[in-house]
Design a protein around this motif. Structure first.
Motif, PDB file in Angstrom:
ATOM      1  N   GLU A  30     -12.927  -3.195   5.650  1.00  0.00           N
ATOM      2  CA  GLU A  30     -13.500  -3.419   4.327  1.00  0.00           C
ATOM      3  C   GLU A  30     -14.545  -2.346   3.991  1.00  0.00           C
ATOM      4  O   GLU A  30     -14.570  -1.807   2.891  1.00  0.00           O
ATOM      5  N   ALA A  33     -12.902   1.008   3.473  1.00  0.00           N
ATOM      6  CA  ALA A  33     -12.247   1.052   2.163  1.00  0.00           C
ATOM      7  C   ALA A  33     -13.266   1.312   1.056  1.00  0.00           C
ATOM      8  O   ALA A  33     -13.005   2.098   0.136  1.00  0.00           O
ATOM      9  N   LYS A  34     -14.438   0.665   1.146  1.00  0.00           N
ATOM     10  CA  LYS A  34     -15.489   0.900   0.151  1.00  0.00           C
ATOM     11  C   LYS A  34     -15.967   2.343   0.199  1.00  0.00           C
ATOM     12  O   LYS A  34     -16.190   2.973  -0.833  1.00  0.00           O
ATOM     13  N   ALA A  36     -14.227   4.907   1.229  1.00  0.00           N
ATOM     14  CA  ALA A  36     -13.135   5.726   0.690  1.00  0.00           C
ATOM     15  C   ALA A  36     -13.124   5.667  -0.835  1.00  0.00           C
ATOM     16  O   ALA A  36     -12.974   6.701  -1.497  1.00  0.00           O
ATOM     17  N   ASP A  37     -13.279   4.478  -1.392  1.00  0.00           N
ATOM     18  CA  ASP A  37     -13.328   4.347  -2.853  1.00  0.00           C
ATOM     19  C   ASP A  37     -14.464   5.176  -3.425  1.00  0.00           C
ATOM     20  O   ASP A  37     -14.313   5.847  -4.449  1.00  0.00           O
ATOM     21  N   TYR A  38     -15.603   5.120  -2.749  1.00  0.00           N
ATOM     22  CA  TYR A  38     -16.763   5.878  -3.202  1.00  0.00           C
ATOM     23  C   TYR A  38     -16.469   7.377  -3.169  1.00  0.00           C
ATOM     24  O   TYR A  38     -16.728   8.103  -4.124  1.00  0.00           O
ATOM     25  N   LYS A  42     -13.720   6.078  -7.033  1.00  0.00           N
ATOM     26  CA  LYS A  42     -13.324   4.780  -7.567  1.00  0.00           C
ATOM     27  C   LYS A  42     -14.477   3.792  -7.591  1.00  0.00           C
ATOM     28  O   LYS A  42     -14.315   2.682  -8.036  1.00  0.00           O
ATOM     29  N   ALA A  43     -15.633   4.214  -7.124  1.00  0.00           N
ATOM     30  CA  ALA A  43     -16.805   3.335  -7.084  1.00  0.00           C
ATOM     31  C   ALA A  43     -17.586   3.469  -8.381  1.00  0.00           C
ATOM     32  O   ALA A  43     -17.335   4.348  -9.193  1.00  0.00           O
ATOM     33  N   ASP A  44     -18.551   2.590  -8.564  1.00  0.00           N
ATOM     34  CA  ASP A  44     -19.389   2.622  -9.757  1.00  0.00           C
ATOM     35  C   ASP A  44     -20.204   3.908  -9.856  1.00  0.00           C
ATOM     36  O   ASP A  44     -20.513   4.370 -10.939  1.00  0.00           O
ATOM     37  N   GLU A  46     -20.395   7.826  -9.294  1.00  0.00           N
ATOM     38  CA  GLU A  46     -19.529   8.975  -9.086  1.00  0.00           C
ATOM     39  C   GLU A  46     -20.369  10.218  -8.866  1.00  0.00           C
ATOM     40  O   GLU A  46     -21.357  10.439  -9.560  1.00  0.00           O
TER      41      GLU A  46
END
Length: 87
Positions: A30, A33-34, A36-38, A42-44, A46
């Motif tokens: 988890e 994944a957060k 990676a999104d960052y 894909k995170a709030d 950028e």
């Protein structure tokens, strides 16, 4: 971004981030994944590629050198806040 800021974003503790950096511990799926999104935007929050590159370089510094960099950044931010209040 400080270890504490990243930890808050990821929902973990700053000490865990240090352990990830030193390869003493692996993040959960988890948390990974957060992260990676960052990193892929894909995170709030950028970051542009230049900013991200600089942050990654700083993250490889010794803890003392990172603290010096963050001290300068914090001083600059505080100065900008004071300037915005007095203008």
């Amino acid at each position: 971004m400080s270890q504490e800021d990243l930890a808050q974003f990821l929902g973990t503790k700053g000490s865990a981030i240090g352990r990830y950096e030193r390869d003493e511990m692996k993040p959960s799926i988890e948390v990974a994944a957060k992260m990676a999104d960052y990193l892929v935007g894909k995170a709030d929050i950028e970051l542009g590629p230049k900013t991200l590159s600089r942050i990654l370089k700083v993250s490889r510094f010794s803890e003392q050198d990172r603290e010096h960099v963050f001290f300068v950044i914090d001083a600059f931010i505080a100065n900008r806040k004071i300037q915005s209040i007095t203008q």
